[in-house]
Design a protein around this motif. Structure first.
Motif, short mmCIF file in Angstrom:
data_model
loop_
_atom_site.label_atom_id
_atom_site.label_comp_id
_atom_site.label_asym_id
_atom_site.label_seq_id
_atom_site.Cartn_x
_atom_site.Cartn_y
_atom_site.Cartn_z
N MET A 81 0.97 -1.36 0.00
CA MET A 81 0.06 0.09 0.04
C MET A 81 1.04 1.40 -0.05
SD MET A 81 -2.94 1.20 2.76
CE MET A 81 -3.85 -0.52 2.35
N SER A 82 0.66 2.10 -0.79
CA SER A 82 1.26 3.41 -0.88
C SER A 82 1.08 4.58 0.34
CB SER A 82 0.83 4.33 -2.09
OG SER A 82 -0.40 5.02 -1.87
N ILE A 83 2.15 5.51 0.51
CA ILE A 83 1.96 6.20 1.60
C ILE A 83 0.80 6.88 1.44
CG2 ILE A 83 3.53 7.89 0.29
CD1 ILE A 83 3.22 7.28 4.25
N LEU A 84 0.55 7.38 0.42
CA LEU A 84 -0.93 8.21 0.14
C LEU A 84 -1.98 7.44 0.51
CD1 LEU A 84 -1.85 10.80 -1.00
CD2 LEU A 84 -2.18 9.68 -3.39
N GLU A 85 -2.24 6.34 0.15
CA GLU A 85 -3.27 5.31 0.48
C GLU A 85 -3.18 5.26 2.25
OE1 GLU A 85 -4.13 2.38 -3.12
OE2 GLU A 85 -2.43 2.06 -1.90
N THR A 86 -2.19 4.87 2.63
CA THR A 86 -2.08 4.91 4.17
C THR A 86 -2.49 6.13 4.98
OG1 THR A 86 -0.31 3.14 3.76
CG2 THR A 86 -0.48 3.88 6.04
N SER A 87 -2.00 7.16 4.42
CA SER A 87 -2.29 8.38 5.08
C SER A 87 -3.71 8.65 4.80
CB SER A 87 -1.52 9.51 4.29
OG SER A 87 -0.23 9.27 4.23
N ALA A 88 -4.35 8.27 3.78
CA ALA A 88 -5.78 8.34 3.35
C ALA A 88 -6.62 7.85 4.60
CB ALA A 88 -6.34 8.06 1.90
N GLN A 89 -6.35 6.34 4.78
CA GLN A 89 -6.98 5.73 5.72
C GLN A 89 -6.80 6.30 7.17
OE1 GLN A 89 -5.12 1.64 5.53
NE2 GLN A 89 -6.98 0.76 4.45
N ILE A 90 -5.66 6.69 7.50
CA ILE A 90 -5.61 7.68 8.69
C ILE A 90 -6.62 8.47 8.95
CG2 ILE A 90 -4.06 8.63 10.24
CD1 ILE A 90 -1.73 6.77 9.10
N LEU A 91 -6.43 9.52 8.13
CA LEU A 91 -7.66 10.51 8.06
C LEU A 91 -8.87 10.07 8.10
CD1 LEU A 91 -5.27 12.96 5.70
CD2 LEU A 91 -5.56 13.08 8.08
N GLN A 92 -9.32 9.16 7.22
CA GLN A 92 -10.69 8.64 7.24
C GLN A 92 -11.12 8.07 8.54
OE1 GLN A 92 -10.45 6.02 3.98
NE2 GLN A 92 -10.76 7.46 2.45
N PRO A 105 -0.02 -2.77 10.93
CA PRO A 105 1.20 -2.80 11.75
C PRO A 105 1.83 -1.78 12.60
CG PRO A 105 1.53 -3.79 9.54
CD PRO A 105 0.34 -2.85 9.40
N LYS A 106 2.01 -2.06 13.84
CA LYS A 106 2.26 -0.84 14.58
C LYS A 106 3.59 0.07 14.03
CE LYS A 106 3.64 0.56 19.32
NZ LYS A 106 4.01 -0.07 20.68
N SER A 107 4.51 -0.71 13.44
CA SER A 107 5.73 0.12 12.75
C SER A 107 5.35 0.90 11.65
CB SER A 107 6.70 -1.04 12.26
OG SER A 107 6.24 -1.92 11.45
N THR A 108 4.43 0.26 10.88
CA THR A 108 3.74 1.15 9.83
C THR A 108 3.18 2.31 10.40
OG1 THR A 108 3.85 -0.73 8.22
CG2 THR A 108 2.39 1.19 7.52
N ALA A 109 2.34 2.30 11.21
CA ALA A 109 1.44 3.20 11.92
C ALA A 109 2.21 4.38 12.31
CB ALA A 109 0.36 2.77 12.76
N SER A 110 3.32 3.96 13.14
CA SER A 110 4.23 5.14 13.74
C SER A 110 4.85 5.77 12.51
CB SER A 110 5.05 4.01 14.56
OG SER A 110 4.45 3.57 15.63
N ARG A 111 5.59 5.05 11.53
CA ARG A 111 6.14 5.62 10.66
C ARG A 111 5.36 6.71 10.01
NH1 ARG A 111 6.40 4.43 5.40
NH2 ARG A 111 5.57 1.96 6.06
N VAL A 112 4.04 6.26 9.30
CA VAL A 112 3.12 7.32 8.86
C VAL A 112 2.88 8.50 9.50
CG1 VAL A 112 1.12 7.57 7.46
CG2 VAL A 112 2.41 5.42 7.13
N VAL A 113 2.54 8.11 10.64
CA VAL A 113 2.07 9.31 11.60
C VAL A 113 3.17 10.49 11.75
CG1 VAL A 113 1.36 9.78 14.07
CG2 VAL A 113 0.10 8.00 12.71
#
Length: 254
Positions: free
Chosen positions: A1-12, A33-41
């Motif tokens: 999943m791209s960083i853009l898609e991951t960011s959109a999920q977080i904002l949604q 995954p916690k590591s992915t969430a922490s990095r994107v946030v």
């Protein structure tokens, strides 16, 4: 999943929860995954999309998002958002649409969008009606707190209005509560003969404005399934507008 898609999920997710979010929310709600969430946030904080509330330990919309939202609200007033949504609904349903507001304990009709169904009577812009005797009034009154409802009914103008309607204060209060629970109000052969209507209300917290918008059709076409369908269309439109204006009174109930 791209960083853009991951960011959109977080904002949604933040929009869905209607509160600040923690990293555990990403793990629990979208199985990230916690590591992915922490990095994107951390990246979203770095670029201003989010900011961390250290006292509460959660993340809130950042300056970049808030600034963009402020510009968007300034560019499109609430009435224009509702007008655009209602015109689309009138085209899809053939119904006549109305936009109204609560003014001095009366409902004031702002706009009429004519549909293809012939109505026995059309209420024109500038028309006023007792708020306690109309479905658009109930849709707007349902947005008020119980204390505000009590103040509304305690006013002398409303006491006078109640003498001219066929319902008691208790029955109107029950209808307001029903509207609050459903997210919409209905009326069949009520204030307008041989006409059925469905209404929702939405507001803009930044300007303290609120309007009701409704669809009206001949009573002969108002089968229960059609009323439910129209209510669903109006609720969907109200949700979309509320997300753009930040109206949590709609997003929390619909």
């Amino acid at each position: 999943m791209s960083i853009l898609e991951t960011s959109a999920q977080i904002l949604q997710l933040m929009t869905s929860l209607q509160r600040g979010i923690r990293v555990n929310d990403f793990i629990n709600h979208i199985q990230m995954p916690k590591s992915t969430a922490s990095r994107v946030v951390n990246q979203l904080v770095q670029y201003g999309y989010l900011e961390k509330d250290d006292a509460q330990g959660h993340f809130m919309p950042g300056a970049l998002l808030l600034g963009a939202a402020h510009i968007a609200r300034q560019q499109v007033p609430l009435n224009e958002r509702v007008d655009a949504a209602l015109r689309s609904l009138c085209e899809r349903t053939c119904c006549t649409g109305y936009i109204s507001l609560l003014d001095n304990r009366e409902i004031l009709v702002l706009r009429v969008i004519h549909g293809r169904h012939a109505l026995p009577m059309v209420t024109w812009p500038g028309s006023r009606s007792p708020a306690c005797g109309t479905l658009t009034g109930r849709a707007l009154l349902a947005r008020l707190s119980e204390d505000e409802i009590d103040e509304f009914f305690a006013s002398a103008p409303v006491a006078t209005q109640l003498n001219g309607v066929h319902q008691s204060e208790d029955s109107i209060r029950r209808l307001i509560q029903q509207t609050r629970e459903r997210g919409y109000a209905t009326a069949i052969n009520e204030s307008v003969t041989d006409t059925a209507s469905v209404s929702c209300a939405v507001g803009d917290p930044a300007t303290h404005e609120a309007v009701a918008f409704c669809l009206s059709l001949p009573q002969s076409l108002a089968h229960p399934e059609e009323i439910v369908r129209l209510a669903g269309l109006l609720r969907d439109a109200a949700r979309l507008i509320a997300r753009k204006t930040g109206d949590m009174r709609v997003t929390e109930t619909l």
